[in-house]
Design an enzyme around this catalytic site. Structure first.
Site, PDB file in Angstrom:
ATOM      1  N   MET A 535      18.935  25.320  -7.031  1.00 45.18           N
ATOM      2  CA  MET A 535      17.955  24.441  -7.569  1.00 45.18           C
ATOM      3  C   MET A 535      17.254  23.750  -6.243  1.00 45.18           C
ATOM      4  SD  MET A 535      18.801  22.828 -11.295  1.00 45.18           S
ATOM      5  CE  MET A 535      20.248  22.366 -10.951  1.00 45.18           C
ATOM      6  N   CYS A 536      18.085  23.355  -5.301  1.00 44.80           N
ATOM      7  CA  CYS A 536      17.584  22.759  -4.244  1.00 44.80           C
ATOM      8  C   CYS A 536      17.299  23.897  -3.148  1.00 44.80           C
ATOM      9  CB  CYS A 536      18.621  21.723  -3.699  1.00 44.80           C
ATOM     10  SG  CYS A 536      19.123  20.307  -5.060  1.00 44.80           S
ATOM     11  N   THR A 537      16.525  23.246  -2.182  1.00 39.57           N
ATOM     12  CA  THR A 537      16.030  24.065  -1.184  1.00 39.57           C
ATOM     13  C   THR A 537      17.337  24.210  -0.032  1.00 39.57           C
ATOM     14  OG1 THR A 537      13.696  23.848  -1.559  1.00 39.57           O
ATOM     15  CG2 THR A 537      14.323  24.469   0.637  1.00 39.57           C
TER      16      THR A 537
END
Length: 673
Positions: A535-537
């Site tokens: 979900m996070c970059t």
């Protein structure tokens, strides 16, 4: 009797002149340091009444005239001049370095050349009697101008003396009107004879024929005087007296010093002794303007403190870019870059870096679109945000980023739009009118901009902007990140680009592909059912600025190409060897750049448009043109709808049939006897 003394001429370069000089040097002269002509105006002296301590007590004060150099100094057609002002032409020399400016020998050569030209003009019917020289060095970065004026004046030998005192002039208005009607603003001195109302005027070159020698008429000279002193005429009279003596043999005359108001004077002058009969020698010339301290030294004009800080910033931003054209890339079209309206879809890490680099290239119109807010993890990776932007739930990214851009450079027109982009595989309800409004707003944004950057963090969010960019023929630049890899590409421009042939290589008639042209499945929901690291970059911090820089540089190269958005894909080898004029001055214009930090390698890739592409094919564009939002609604809600529209589903079935038909083949029978 004491020799006649002359009041030195004072220079008055205006701030408008320095601004015009800076623009002319930066945009036209560049490294060319050849001297060039400029125009100025000589304004005569005048006297004014000022009030003293008592209301009924006034004093008459003289104000010297000057040589005024204005903002129109480089223009062939000048505006309206003040009454009694005289237009003159001088020589300007702009040195490229302060060391060259300080070189006294260079200035002496320029001065001597100007004196020689003046003497040569005495043999014509238009003698040059008011030349001036301006040497300068312009520090365009600090807005500091080092300069020195010279007003060459020939020294008469023997000297001229006064036969009596300077006296007021009768009928001065008749003389002034005569000067205006005969010479307008083009002559600083002329001959006069007769009495009002039968006055006659002629240029100085007519001295030998203008007066009736049988009647012993006294030569009378009228000149526009810049001196307000009672017994000392202005500097310009020196060359007039020398010319009349050396060229026409005049040894005595009456001079009328034409000044503003009622302060004009006249006196009789004569040579102090008969002219020498010895062979003529080159006359001595003087005329360098003194510093206010009294020394013979240059002056300095520092315009920095006088200028509006916002304007200073704008000129400073443009300075470095315009210097590129001086030596490196004279063909660079900076106006095309600054006038390009850029739409940035995504105000995260890529969006922040892209916006900053666009401003570095002088882009003035930037719109950022994002629907999220600033979180605590953003400021260290996204340079337009700070810790305070994260407080109280976080500020909206797009407006905050736009505000920060204006704080960095007030001259940028930055807008921030909070907007969510509808995506395939993310269903919407049948009554959700807000989504339709978002689509209309996004399309209006794409339509009103020239270039669109796709900088979002999911694959499917790029689909709708891809369709809209193709529909409206915009330059679409896409940047996507992996952990240690990146993709930067430009989308093809549609049917028009497919018809363009390119002899030096590149893709063929199908044109350039888009982000989805290599896919055989439609974009789907990639955001749901993901772990935290998905979900996070999660990417190497240096990858984003590298990709952002390449994305902006790709756009700039496209803008500089003669074919613009239709520029074919080029490779470095073809760009270097091509003899075609249809290239960008910045080098090759690739289609795709794929970088891998693990191997420290960047590859140039070309991809043709796929006729069944879910993003840019005619099937998709025609369906959107025909059914509008109804088509988009089905794309958002039905997983396989795009594959049906483009015919990918038929391609699957045909492929399966081919595979089934190959199952009965004996692959080991080849080569057997």
């Amino acid at each position: 009797m004491a020799p006649l003394q002359f009041q030195p001429l004072a220079s008055q370069p205006t701030p408008a002149f320095w601004a015009a000089l800076a623009a002319h040097k930066l945009n036209h002269l560049k490294l060319d340091d050849s001297h060039l002509p400029i125009t100025a105006q000589i304004e005569p002296a005048k006297r004014v009444l000022i009030n003293k301590e008592r209301v009924d007590d006034t004093a008459d004060v003289g104000i010297d005239g000057s040589l005024v150099v204005g903002g129109d100094a480089f223009e062939a057609e000048r505006g309206r001049l003040p009454p009694n002002a005289v237009s003159v032409t001088g020589t300007l020399k702009i040195f490229n370095t302060i060391e060259e400016f300080k070189d006294t020998s260079a200035k002496k050569r320029l001065f001597d050349d100007l004196v020689s030209q003046m003497l040569e003009s005495f043999d014509t019917d238009r003698p040059v009697l008011n030349p001036f020289l301006l040497v300068t060095f312009a520090d365009l970065k600090k807005y500091v101008y080092h300069y020195w004026f010279a007003f060459p004046a020939l020294v008469s030998s023997p000297a001229w003396v006064m036969d009596g005192e300077f006296m007021p002039v009768d009928e001065i208005e008749d003389i002034r009107n005569l000067a205006q009607s005969h010479f307008q603003h083009n002559t600083a001195a002329f001959l006069l004879k007769g009495a009002a109302p039968h006055l006659s005027a002629a240029p100085l070159s007519s001295c030998s024929t203008f007066y009736d020698k049988t009647q012993s008429e006294m030569v009378t000279v009228v000149f526009h005087d810049t001196s307000s002193l009672p017994s000392n005429p202005g500097w310009g009279l020196r060359n007039v007296l020398y010319y009349l003596s050396a060229k026409h043999g005049i040894t005595s005359l009456v001079v009328i010093c034409l000044r503003g108001g009622s302060s004009s004077t006249q006196a009789s002058l004569s040579l102090s002794s008969p002219p020498s009969t010895a062979p003529a020698k080159p006359p001595q010339a003087v005329g360098w303007e003194r510093h206010p301290s009294g020394k013979l030294s240059p002056r300095v004009a520092d315009l920095g403190p006088m200028m509006d800080p916002t304007r200073l910033a704008a000129q400073a931003v443009d300075l470095n870019l315009k210097l590129i054209k001086w030596r490196l890339l004279p063909a660079l079209d900076l106006d095309k870059i600054s006038g390009t309206r850029c739409l940035l879809l995504g105000a995260g890490t890529l969006g922040c870096y892209v916006a900053r680099i666009l401003m570095g290239w002088g882009v003035r119109n930037i719109t950022l679109v994002d629907s999220s807010t600033v979180s605590y993890s953003n400021p260290v990776r996204q340079p337009l945000f700070t810790f305070s932007d994260c407080l109280n739930g976080g500020l909206p990214k797009a407006p905050t980023a736009a505000k920060k851009l204006q704080e960095i450079f007030p001259g940028v027109n930055a807008q921030g739009v909070v907007l969510g982009i509808p995506m395939p595989g993310h269903p919407i309800s049948s009554s959700d009118d807000a989504v339709e409004k978002d689509v209309a707003k996004l399309e209006a944004l794409v339509k009103s901009h020239d270039a669109v950057f796709l900088l979002m963090d999911s694959r499917e969010s790029r689909w709708l902007p891809t369709v809209l960019g193709r529909k409206w023929g915009k330059v679409v630049v896409n940047a996507a990140l992996g952990f240690d890899s990146f993709l930067v590409m430009r989308h093809g421009a549609g049917a028009g680009a497919r018809r363009i042939q390119w002899d030096e290589g590149g893709v063929g008639e199908k044109g350039l592909g888009c982000y989805y042209c290599n896919d055989i499945v439609a974009p789907a929901d990639s955001l749901s059912d993901r772990t935290l690291d998905q979900m996070c970059t999660v990417t190497r911090p240096g990858v984003a600025p590298i990709a952002a820089a390449m994305a902006v540089e790709l756009l700039i190269s496209v803008l500089q190409h003669p074919l613009g958005v239709h520029a074919p894909a080029e490779r470095p080898d073809t760009a270097e060897t091509s003899t075609s004029t249809k290239t960008s001055p910045l080098g090759c214009v690739p289609h795709q750049l794929r970088g891998q930090m693990y191997q420290w390698k960047t590859q140039i890739v070309e991809g043709e448009a796929f006729d069944r592409c879910t993003g840019c094919s005619d099937y998709v564009l025609n369906e959107y043109e025909t059914n509008g939002f109804a088509f988009l609604r089905r794309v958002f809600n039905e997983k396989d709808y795009l594959e049906k529209v483009t015919g990918l589903d038929e391609l699957y079935r045909e492929s399966e049939k081919v595979i089934e038909g190959m199952e009965g083949l004996d692959w080991d029978s080849e080569g057997e006897e």
